[in-house]
Scaffold this motif. Structure first.
Motif, PDB file in Angstrom:
ATOM      1  N   LYS A 182       7.798 -84.342 -11.100  1.00  0.00           N
ATOM      2  CA  LYS A 182       8.535 -85.598 -10.960  1.00  0.00           C
ATOM      3  C   LYS A 182       8.443 -86.171  -9.547  1.00  0.00           C
ATOM      4  O   LYS A 182       8.186 -87.362  -9.364  1.00  0.00           O
ATOM      5  CB  LYS A 182      10.010 -85.383 -11.334  1.00  0.00           C
ATOM      6  CG  LYS A 182      10.234 -84.907 -12.755  1.00  0.00           C
ATOM      7  CD  LYS A 182       9.773 -85.954 -13.775  1.00  0.00           C
ATOM      8  CE  LYS A 182      10.069 -85.477 -15.193  1.00  0.00           C
ATOM      9  NZ  LYS A 182       9.616 -86.455 -16.207  1.00  0.00           N
ATOM     10  N   LEU A 183       8.652 -85.306  -8.539  1.00  0.00           N
ATOM     11  CA  LEU A 183       8.696 -85.791  -7.157  1.00  0.00           C
ATOM     12  C   LEU A 183       7.310 -85.941  -6.542  1.00  0.00           C
ATOM     13  O   LEU A 183       6.951 -87.010  -6.048  1.00  0.00           O
ATOM     14  CB  LEU A 183       9.549 -84.842  -6.299  1.00  0.00           C
ATOM     15  CG  LEU A 183       9.621 -85.174  -4.808  1.00  0.00           C
ATOM     16  CD1 LEU A 183      10.344 -86.496  -4.594  1.00  0.00           C
ATOM     17  CD2 LEU A 183      10.325 -84.056  -4.043  1.00  0.00           C
ATOM     18  N   ALA A 184       6.527 -84.860  -6.546  1.00  0.00           N
ATOM     19  CA  ALA A 184       5.234 -84.853  -5.853  1.00  0.00           C
ATOM     20  C   ALA A 184       4.269 -85.945  -6.332  1.00  0.00           C
ATOM     21  O   ALA A 184       3.583 -86.553  -5.499  1.00  0.00           O
ATOM     22  CB  ALA A 184       4.588 -83.474  -5.972  1.00  0.00           C
ATOM     23  N   PRO A 185       4.163 -86.242  -7.646  1.00  0.00           N
ATOM     24  CA  PRO A 185       3.229 -87.296  -8.064  1.00  0.00           C
ATOM     25  C   PRO A 185       3.593 -88.683  -7.546  1.00  0.00           C
ATOM     26  O   PRO A 185       2.724 -89.545  -7.408  1.00  0.00           O
ATOM     27  CB  PRO A 185       3.317 -87.249  -9.608  1.00  0.00           C
ATOM     28  CG  PRO A 185       3.784 -85.862  -9.918  1.00  0.00           C
ATOM     29  CD  PRO A 185       4.725 -85.525  -8.808  1.00  0.00           C
ATOM     30  N   ASN A 186       4.868 -88.925  -7.287  1.00  0.00           N
ATOM     31  CA  ASN A 186       5.304 -90.205  -6.732  1.00  0.00           C
ATOM     32  C   ASN A 186       5.181 -90.124  -5.213  1.00  0.00           C
ATOM     33  O   ASN A 186       6.077 -89.678  -4.522  1.00  0.00           O
ATOM     34  CB  ASN A 186       6.753 -90.503  -7.143  1.00  0.00           C
ATOM     35  CG  ASN A 186       7.182 -91.914  -6.784  1.00  0.00           C
ATOM     36  OD1 ASN A 186       6.755 -92.474  -5.769  1.00  0.00           O
ATOM     37  ND2 ASN A 186       8.015 -92.494  -7.607  1.00  0.00           N
ATOM     38  N   ARG A 187       4.041 -90.558  -4.686  1.00  0.00           N
ATOM     39  CA  ARG A 187       3.728 -90.295  -3.288  1.00  0.00           C
ATOM     40  C   ARG A 187       4.695 -90.973  -2.327  1.00  0.00           C
ATOM     41  O   ARG A 187       5.073 -90.405  -1.305  1.00  0.00           O
ATOM     42  CB  ARG A 187       2.292 -90.735  -3.001  1.00  0.00           C
ATOM     43  CG  ARG A 187       1.267 -89.809  -3.657  1.00  0.00           C
ATOM     44  CD  ARG A 187      -0.122 -90.370  -3.584  1.00  0.00           C
ATOM     45  NE  ARG A 187      -1.099 -89.406  -4.086  1.00  0.00           N
ATOM     46  CZ  ARG A 187      -2.322 -89.725  -4.448  1.00  0.00           C
ATOM     47  NH1 ARG A 187      -2.714 -90.975  -4.374  1.00  0.00           N
ATOM     48  NH2 ARG A 187      -3.161 -88.806  -4.888  1.00  0.00           N
ATOM     49  N   THR A 188       5.097 -92.198  -2.617  1.00  0.00           N
ATOM     50  CA  THR A 188       6.029 -92.905  -1.735  1.00  0.00           C
ATOM     51  C   THR A 188       7.368 -92.174  -1.676  1.00  0.00           C
ATOM     52  O   THR A 188       7.935 -91.956  -0.594  1.00  0.00           O
ATOM     53  CB  THR A 188       6.234 -94.349  -2.212  1.00  0.00           C
ATOM     54  OG1 THR A 188       4.980 -95.027  -2.239  1.00  0.00           O
ATOM     55  CG2 THR A 188       7.172 -95.095  -1.283  1.00  0.00           C
ATOM     56  N   LEU A 189       7.870 -91.789  -2.847  1.00  0.00           N
ATOM     57  CA  LEU A 189       9.133 -91.064  -2.896  1.00  0.00           C
ATOM     58  C   LEU A 189       9.007 -89.711  -2.207  1.00  0.00           C
ATOM     59  O   LEU A 189       9.935 -89.253  -1.524  1.00  0.00           O
ATOM     60  CB  LEU A 189       9.558 -90.876  -4.357  1.00  0.00           C
ATOM     61  CG  LEU A 189      10.944 -90.267  -4.595  1.00  0.00           C
ATOM     62  CD1 LEU A 189      12.019 -91.150  -3.977  1.00  0.00           C
ATOM     63  CD2 LEU A 189      11.203 -90.091  -6.091  1.00  0.00           C
ATOM     64  N   PHE A 190       7.843 -89.085  -2.350  1.00  0.00           N
ATOM     65  CA  PHE A 190       7.633 -87.776  -1.727  1.00  0.00           C
ATOM     66  C   PHE A 190       7.631 -87.883  -0.201  1.00  0.00           C
ATOM     67  O   PHE A 190       8.131 -87.003   0.490  1.00  0.00           O
ATOM     68  CB  PHE A 190       6.316 -87.177  -2.216  1.00  0.00           C
ATOM     69  CG  PHE A 190       6.116 -85.744  -1.815  1.00  0.00           C
ATOM     70  CD1 PHE A 190       6.904 -84.751  -2.363  1.00  0.00           C
ATOM     71  CD2 PHE A 190       5.149 -85.386  -0.890  1.00  0.00           C
ATOM     72  CE1 PHE A 190       6.729 -83.425  -2.003  1.00  0.00           C
ATOM     73  CE2 PHE A 190       4.963 -84.068  -0.521  1.00  0.00           C
ATOM     74  CZ  PHE A 190       5.756 -83.081  -1.075  1.00  0.00           C
ATOM     75  N   VAL A 191       7.065 -88.952   0.332  1.00  0.00           N
ATOM     76  CA  VAL A 191       7.076 -89.170   1.787  1.00  0.00           C
ATOM     77  C   VAL A 191       8.510 -89.326   2.286  1.00  0.00           C
ATOM     78  O   VAL A 191       8.886 -88.767   3.320  1.00  0.00           O
ATOM     79  CB  VAL A 191       6.226 -90.410   2.143  1.00  0.00           C
ATOM     80  CG1 VAL A 191       6.479 -90.839   3.590  1.00  0.00           C
ATOM     81  CG2 VAL A 191       4.748 -90.111   1.948  1.00  0.00           C
ATOM     82  N   VAL A 192       9.324 -90.075   1.552  1.00  0.00           N
ATOM     83  CA  VAL A 192      10.731 -90.257   1.931  1.00  0.00           C
ATOM     84  C   VAL A 192      11.461 -88.910   1.887  1.00  0.00           C
ATOM     85  O   VAL A 192      12.247 -88.585   2.781  1.00  0.00           O
ATOM     86  CB  VAL A 192      11.411 -91.277   0.995  1.00  0.00           C
ATOM     87  CG1 VAL A 192      12.906 -91.362   1.291  1.00  0.00           C
ATOM     88  CG2 VAL A 192      10.767 -92.649   1.158  1.00  0.00           C
ATOM     89  N   PHE A 193      11.204 -88.135   0.846  1.00  0.00           N
ATOM     90  CA  PHE A 193      11.805 -86.803   0.721  1.00  0.00           C
ATOM     91  C   PHE A 193      11.403 -85.924   1.905  1.00  0.00           C
ATOM     92  O   PHE A 193      12.233 -85.223   2.499  1.00  0.00           O
ATOM     93  CB  PHE A 193      11.349 -86.170  -0.597  1.00  0.00           C
ATOM     94  CG  PHE A 193      11.905 -84.798  -0.861  1.00  0.00           C
ATOM     95  CD1 PHE A 193      13.095 -84.647  -1.554  1.00  0.00           C
ATOM     96  CD2 PHE A 193      11.237 -83.655  -0.433  1.00  0.00           C
ATOM     97  CE1 PHE A 193      13.607 -83.384  -1.809  1.00  0.00           C
ATOM     98  CE2 PHE A 193      11.745 -82.394  -0.676  1.00  0.00           C
ATOM     99  CZ  PHE A 193      12.937 -82.260  -1.370  1.00  0.00           C
ATOM    100  N   HIS A 194      10.129 -85.960   2.255  1.00  0.00           N
ATOM    101  CA  HIS A 194       9.594 -85.174   3.365  1.00  0.00           C
ATOM    102  C   HIS A 194      10.288 -85.556   4.676  1.00  0.00           C
ATOM    103  O   HIS A 194      10.723 -84.697   5.447  1.00  0.00           O
ATOM    104  CB  HIS A 194       8.088 -85.426   3.452  1.00  0.00           C
ATOM    105  CG  HIS A 194       7.386 -84.651   4.519  1.00  0.00           C
ATOM    106  ND1 HIS A 194       7.067 -83.320   4.391  1.00  0.00           N
ATOM    107  CD2 HIS A 194       6.933 -85.021   5.750  1.00  0.00           C
ATOM    108  CE1 HIS A 194       6.438 -82.900   5.484  1.00  0.00           C
ATOM    109  NE2 HIS A 194       6.346 -83.919   6.318  1.00  0.00           N
ATOM    110  N   ALA A 195      10.415 -86.859   4.934  1.00  0.00           N
ATOM    111  CA  ALA A 195      11.039 -87.339   6.167  1.00  0.00           C
ATOM    112  C   ALA A 195      12.528 -87.001   6.196  1.00  0.00           C
ATOM    113  O   ALA A 195      13.076 -86.654   7.254  1.00  0.00           O
ATOM    114  CB  ALA A 195      10.834 -88.845   6.312  1.00  0.00           C
TER     115      ALA A 195
END
Length: 337
Positions: A133-146
């Motif tokens: 769910k999270l990793a395939p959505n790259r934009t959301l994953f970047v926000v999660f990472h930050a």
């Protein structure tokens, strides 16, 4: 070298099969650091340094893998690197969680920020949610990472550098963007060209919005261990008199009120806080107070207010806040005619 490669693969396999084990270890290290941070023990600093270097290591992921393979002949699988990224994010969120749980005022918007940390920690723990769910959505994953980086920096900057809460908040926001941007190439491989500038712009917008809502961010390095309103304070014992929750206008005008507070902070940390007086949710006064970290029971200090409005009847609050308006704690009292 084969033994080293085998050891790394076995460790990764163990953590992948038992993701809950990493969460337990991360949360335990957070609790241990929370207990030790007031005495500035070396273990608390070591844990903070480990997390900081883990994030810096992620920045040189590709370069490091190439050098390890070139000099030692050990090829790191991309699957292992993806797992390491998840592990560092998970460790950061679970490490920071005890600090925020201890200081959050649950009847304040701070609860939203801490609940978001809990939610992200849960996502990092459940592989189907994280990878499908999270990793395939790259934009959301970047926000999660930050966000994971921002949260852990709020905790480790006061421990390592003795930055004030306001300084830590500003530095964490800037560092989260600066350190995430080099990672975008790895996080968004084979993505369309416009995703990179859009992600950078999104991070900047979110950071600006979070700065405007900084009062919602609990001060992870500070904790209110006591607050009392009283007509007197024992100067020798540095203790307040009888606690007051209700009084009349005549007594308030003639005796005033002391606000006695004990604020726990890391050793070596000097912080400026404020006692903010509000009548019916409107600010009427703000008194500055300097505190120093290191006391087990919290740094005990007080302010004395004598100047009150001509009509002070109503519901009062005294909030203890940082320079960046982050709430440390509050108390309430009522004034009758």
């Amino acid at each position: 070298m084969n033994f080293l490669k085998s050891l790394i693969n076995q460790f990764a396999h163990l953590m992948q099969n038992r993701p809950g084990l990493m969460a337990v270890l991360a949360f335990s290290s957070g609790v241990a650091s929370y207990v030790l941070v007031d005495r500035k023990e070396s273990l608390a600093q070591f844990i903070a340094l480990f997390l900081l270097f883990s994030w810096l290591w992620l920045l040189i992921d590709n370069w490091l893998r190439e050098r390890v393979e070139q000099h030692f002949g050990v090829a790191m699988s991309p699957n292992i690197m993806r797992f390491v990224l998840q592990m560092v994010q998970q460790e950061s969120l679970f490490f920071a969680l005890p600090f925020f749980l201890a200081v959050t005022s649950w009847d304040h918007p701070q609860a939203i920020f801490t609940a978001l940390i809990i939610f992200c920690a849960f996502i990092s723990l459940i592989d189907p949610l994280y990878y499908k769910k999270l990793a395939p959505n790259r934009t959301l994953f970047v926000v999660f990472h930050a966000f994971a980086l921002f949260v852990v920096l709020l905790v480790i900057l006061p421990i390592l550098l003795n930055l004030t809460t306001s300084q830590s908040l500003a530095a964490a926001l800037i560092a989260a963007i600066v350190l995430t941007i080099p990672s975008l190439g790895n996080l968004m491989q084979n993505g369309r060209w416009w995703r990179l500038p859009v992600s950078i712009l999104l991070l900047c917008v979110l950071s600006a919005g979070l700065w405007q809502l900084r009062s919602w961010v609990p001060p992870a390095a500070l904790r209110l261990t006591g607050i009392t309103l009283s007509h007197e304070v024992d100067l020798e014992q540095r203790q307040p008199g009888a606690s007051i929750k209700q009084l009349d206008a005549y007594t308030l005008h003639h005796q005033g009120l002391y606000t006695w507070t004990a604020v726990k902070a890391p050793r070596g940390l000097n912080e400026k806080i404020f006692h903010v007086w509000l009548l019916n949710n409107k600010e009427v006064d703000r008194i500055t107070l300097d505190i120093k970290g290191g006391r087990d029971q919290g740094y005990r200090a007080w302010t004395h207010k004598l100047n009150f409005p001509s009509n002070p009847v109503g519901k009062w609050q005294v909030k203890v806040v940082t320079e960046s308006e982050q709430l440390i704690g509050l108390t309430r009292f009522t004034v009758s005619p």
